[in-house]
Design a protein around this motif. Structure first.
Motif, PDB file in Angstrom:
ATOM      1  N   ASP A 128       0.814  -1.214   0.000  1.00  0.00           N
ATOM      2  CA  ASP A 128       0.000   0.000   0.000  1.00  0.00           C
ATOM      3  C   ASP A 128       0.848   1.264   0.000  1.00  0.00           C
ATOM      4  N   GLN A 152       3.218   1.151  -4.821  1.00  0.00           N
ATOM      5  CA  GLN A 152       2.175   1.840  -5.578  1.00  0.00           C
ATOM      6  C   GLN A 152       2.739   2.751  -6.667  1.00  0.00           C
ATOM      7  N   TYR A 210      -9.483  10.020  -6.819  1.00  0.00           N
ATOM      8  CA  TYR A 210     -10.040   8.666  -6.772  1.00  0.00           C
ATOM      9  C   TYR A 210     -11.504   8.639  -7.222  1.00  0.00           C
ATOM     10  N   TRP A 228     -13.235   1.932 -11.072  1.00  0.00           N
ATOM     11  CA  TRP A 228     -12.768   1.295  -9.842  1.00  0.00           C
ATOM     12  C   TRP A 228     -13.987   0.856  -9.029  1.00  0.00           C
ATOM     13  N   ALA A 241     -12.355  -0.017  -3.634  1.00  0.00           N
ATOM     14  CA  ALA A 241     -11.038   0.487  -4.020  1.00  0.00           C
ATOM     15  C   ALA A 241     -10.945   1.989  -3.800  1.00  0.00           C
ATOM     16  N   ARG A 242     -11.989   2.727  -4.175  1.00  0.00           N
ATOM     17  CA  ARG A 242     -11.979   4.174  -3.934  1.00  0.00           C
ATOM     18  C   ARG A 242     -11.901   4.473  -2.450  1.00  0.00           C
ATOM     19  N   HIS A 253     -10.700   2.393  -0.014  1.00  0.00           N
ATOM     20  CA  HIS A 253      -9.409   1.982   0.552  1.00  0.00           C
ATOM     21  C   HIS A 253      -8.328   3.003   0.209  1.00  0.00           C
ATOM     22  N   ALA A 254      -8.301   3.466  -1.033  1.00  0.00           N
ATOM     23  CA  ALA A 254      -7.315   4.465  -1.425  1.00  0.00           C
ATOM     24  C   ALA A 254      -7.492   5.742  -0.620  1.00  0.00           C
ATOM     25  N   GLN A 302     -13.243  -5.479   1.409  1.00  0.00           N
ATOM     26  CA  GLN A 302     -11.978  -5.076   0.811  1.00  0.00           C
ATOM     27  C   GLN A 302     -11.361  -6.255   0.051  1.00  0.00           C
ATOM     28  N   PHE A 307      -6.723  -5.862  -5.621  1.00  0.00           N
ATOM     29  CA  PHE A 307      -6.971  -4.805  -6.596  1.00  0.00           C
ATOM     30  C   PHE A 307      -5.756  -3.882  -6.731  1.00  0.00           C
ATOM     31  N   PHE A 308      -5.188  -3.454  -5.606  1.00  0.00           N
ATOM     32  CA  PHE A 308      -3.991  -2.623  -5.618  1.00  0.00           C
ATOM     33  C   PHE A 308      -2.722  -3.433  -5.335  1.00  0.00           C
ATOM     34  N   SER A 319      -2.094  -4.868  -2.474  1.00  0.00           N
ATOM     35  CA  SER A 319      -1.708  -4.303  -1.181  1.00  0.00           C
ATOM     36  C   SER A 319      -0.636  -5.135  -0.497  1.00  0.00           C
TER      37      SER A 319
END
Length: 729
Positions: A43, A49, A292, A298, A302-303, A305-306, A360, A364-365, A367
């Protein structure tokens, strides 16, 4: 999508080197420990990232943390003590790994942190003001409840002068204390406490619209500023333990205020219904930054969490600016950590129709970064956490290290910074040589984890097929010769370790076990030599569940050492004149370089001079394989105390709260604060076992040590002189 993501690339600008500031304090620096909840290694922008952004993949921005890393050090192979929060935090605050922590090896929460030396009590003894702001979760009392009266390990009972935040761990998952569904059965709401040693107040009713990251950051800023004003020459230790990014995925209600420090950023107002400047009564869980919000393809999680990660980043930038505004930037070490790997949870709350709690998905990212595993896994993704350290003038800017280290090392590191000895019970080593850019002088960290949890590793597409859907069960990790040994779903202490070179193979794709057959037995032995069998149990009307630390390793004899060099009777000795507040790791005493060396034939025949610290080292010959209990007593001289280790594990604790003249044993939970229970007998293989005995003799008179042993249920007998050996010079 690709065109939209291109717009993000400009946001990941390179950070500038640190500006020249005041030199670091010659004495004890301030320490700001920022601990976040469930933030994955991947993250962090500078760790993973930013690379995703350059590849035009969905990415999170963390510019302030990236700047922190450029101005300090990146510990890229730093491990949480456990892949879940409560045991990891217990190890962090008590300075011991999971072979020795009371809050251990399971997913039972709110068990009390052991009443012994903590980061806070150690630093308070060294002259620091101490505070915890945020989530605790180690208070004891009723699980998912607890008050200052019912929680035996309330933060102010574990060395903190001041506490502001959540006591119980489920409340510690609520990002809005007043608006989120209640999780505290004792108060009927999400209690936010403000406590000192003599006063506690539940202020939750005043926290309208307060987002937890903002609330705790604003209160931390106020506490630091108040300390600077009230006691400008006194160092402080502040543990800021944020709830984010733990589920549920609640977001703020407003943008982060511009600027930072004394005049900008979040501010503490302290008015009922308007405690902080970002609180908007009647409005909560609504704000997504435009960078975001634009990402329409997305998913909602995801929006969110970011947003939560970026809010943490904003808070770090705000705090760093505060230190500059107060002109204490060069006198303060910042340590940024997460308590374990990323989660895949909705957060144990159903929420309300207007404020759902999406699940979550850390894939996706990515993490978890370049690793496999998430929270509750002992693969790298569950244990390896983001770790940054900034201390201008001392920590080398831009340092990137892959030297393995673990949570228990912070007690030794902070003791080093404060100029005091490390408590002998700590399993850690100071990381200051590494942080100062002198890796050749860095001692090796003792990395050990054990954890039990049902379930399996998720089957994310970028995980190795050999790791996905692996049953977890009893897991164990140990490092030997720089290589990681890991076992999943352990059924026997003879189960083989998978062996990985996690510096070269961070994804743990190549099992080296067949290439290193000699390491199997060494890893099995090292694991048994690094832990103690516990049987702590808290029960009764105030607890929702019993807690037991029993494992399948508890009755496996600890192997004796082989190929021992030429020996002679007795133990080697080192002695200095000193009166430390705890039994120290001898070599960390300021006076250690001037120690008088010698040899002691039998500790029981030795009279320890008043006002001294003596370390006795060598081997103990155990005559028979089986369960053993050891007993220690010191003469009734005020201030006398002792600690004994066998191999790497703790044998007898006659240190914290020890009353000289009393007998304590290896089977006593001498510092347990709730219920019943204790340490089980130690199962030892016949033969030689390395032993270290350290005695602090009180200032008023000389004294003696009585050291006895007991096989099974047999009689208690003094350990005879012929049981002690030391290598010949």
């Amino acid at each position: 999508m690709r065109a939209v993501i291109c717009c993000l690339l400009g946001l990941f600008a390179a950070v500038s080197p640190i500006a020249a500031g005041e030199p670091p304090a010659a004495g004890r620096p301030n320490i700001l420990l920022i601990l976040v909840d469930d933030m994955g290694w991947g993250d962090l922008g500078v760790f993973h990232q930013n690379q995703r952004a350059r590849k035009r993949l969905p990415a999170i921005r963390t510019p302030h943390l990236d700047r922190l890393s450029a101005e300090g050090a990146q510990l890229r192979r730093h491990y949480a003590a456990s892949p879940v929060c409560a045991p990891a935090r217990a190890s962090l605050f008590s300075g011991v790994h999971q072979g020795h922590a009371e809050v251990i090896r399971n997913s039972n929460f709110d068990a009390p942190l052991e009443n012994t030396h903590t980061l806070a009590s150690m630093l308070r003894e060294a002259g620091y003001s101490t505070a915890l702001i945020g989530k605790w979760g180690l208070g004891g009392g009723r699980e998912q409840g607890g008050t200052p009266e019912t929680s035996s390990a309330w933060p102010t009972k574990r060395g903190f002068d001041f506490f502001f935040g959540y006591n119980n761990h489920i409340t510690g998952h609520r990002h809005y204390p007043k608006e989120d569904p209640a999780a505290d059965p004792d108060t009927g709401h999400n209690a936010v406490w403000e406590s000192s040693a003599d006063k506690s107040e539940d202020i939750s009713q005043n926290c309208d619209g307060c987002y937890s990251t903002d609330l705790f950051t604003a209160r931390a800023k106020k506490w630091i500023a108040d300390q600077k004003k009230a006691a400008p020459g006194k160092p402080f230790f502040l543990a800021l333990t944020l709830v984010a990014p733990h589920a549920r995925l609640a977001v703020p209600a407003a943008p982060y205020p511009k600027g930072g420090g004394l005049r900008g950023g979040v501010q503490w107002l302290g008015k009922p219904g308007r405690m902080i400047n970002t609180a908007i009564p009647g409005k909560w869980d609504t704000f997504i930054p435009s960078v975001y919000a634009k990402q329409k393809d997305w998913p909602e999680f995801a929006r969110r969490h970011a947003t939560v990660i970026t809010r943490i980043d904003d808070a770090v930038g705000d705090l760093t600016q505060l230190l500059k505004d107060l002109k204490i930037d060069g006198q303060t070490m910042i340590v940024f950590l997460s308590d374990n790997g990323p989660h895949n949870e909705a957060g144990a709350v159903k929420g309300s129709p207007a404020h759902p709690a999406p699940i979550q998905d850390p894939s996706f990212f990515q993490s978890y970064g370049v690793f496999d595993g998430i929270k509750r896994d002992c693969w790298e993704g569950g244990l390896r956490v983001p770790a940054l350290v900034r201390f201008p003038g001392t920590v080398k800017p831009g340092l990137v290290t892959l030297s393995p280290s673990q949570f228990q090392d912070w007690m030794a590191t902070f003791a080093d910074l404060a100029g005091v000895s490390v408590p002998m019970r700590s399993d850690g080593v100071s990381l200051m040589p590494l942080l100062a850019g002198k890796p050749a002088k860095q001692r090796e960290s003792a990395i050990y984890t054990e954890f039990f949890y049902n379930g399996a590793t998720p089957d994310y597409k970028d995980f190795a097929p050999t790791h996905t859907r692996r049953a977890r069960g009893q897991m164990q990790v140990v490092y030997v010769d720089g290589l990681k040994g890991v076992r999943y779903n352990v059924k026997s202490a003879d189960d083989p370790f998978e062996i990985y070179d996690t510096a070269k193979d961070p994804g743990e794709r190549k099992n080296l076990a067949q290439q290193h057959p000699d390491l199997q037995k060494r890893m099995e032995a090292e694991a048994l030599r690094s832990r103690r069998a516990f049987d702590y149990t808290w029960s009764g009307p105030r607890r929702n569940n019993p807690i037991s630390g029993s494992t399948l390793f508890d009755k496996v004899p600890v192997p004796a050492v082989q190929n021992v060099p030429d020996l002679e009777p007795g133990l080697s000795s080192k002695q200095v004149s000193a009166s430390p507040a705890w039994v120290p790791a001898f070599d960390t005493l300021p006076e250690a370089n001037e120690a008088a060396a010698g040899r002691v034939a039998n500790p029981a025949d030795w009279e320890f001079p008043a006002g001294t610290v003596t370390e006795l080292k060598g081997y103990l010959r155990v005559p028979e394989t089986g369960p053993w209990t050891f007993h220690v007593a010191l003469d009734a001289v005020p201030g006398s105390k002792a600690y004994i280790k066998l191999h790497r594990f703790h044998l007898v604790d006659a240190d914290f709260n020890y009353k000289p003249g009393e007998t304590v044993s290896s089977s006593m939970a001498v510092n347990a604060t709730e219920g019943r229970g204790g340490r089980k007998p130690v199962y030892l293989e016949a033969g030689l076992h390395p032993i270290t005995i350290t005695v602090v003799q009180g200032d008023s008179a000389p004294g003696r040590l009585r050291f006895s042993w007991q096989k099974g249920n047999g009689g208690i007998k003094p350990v005879p002189a012929e049981a002690f050996f030391t290598p010949r010079p």
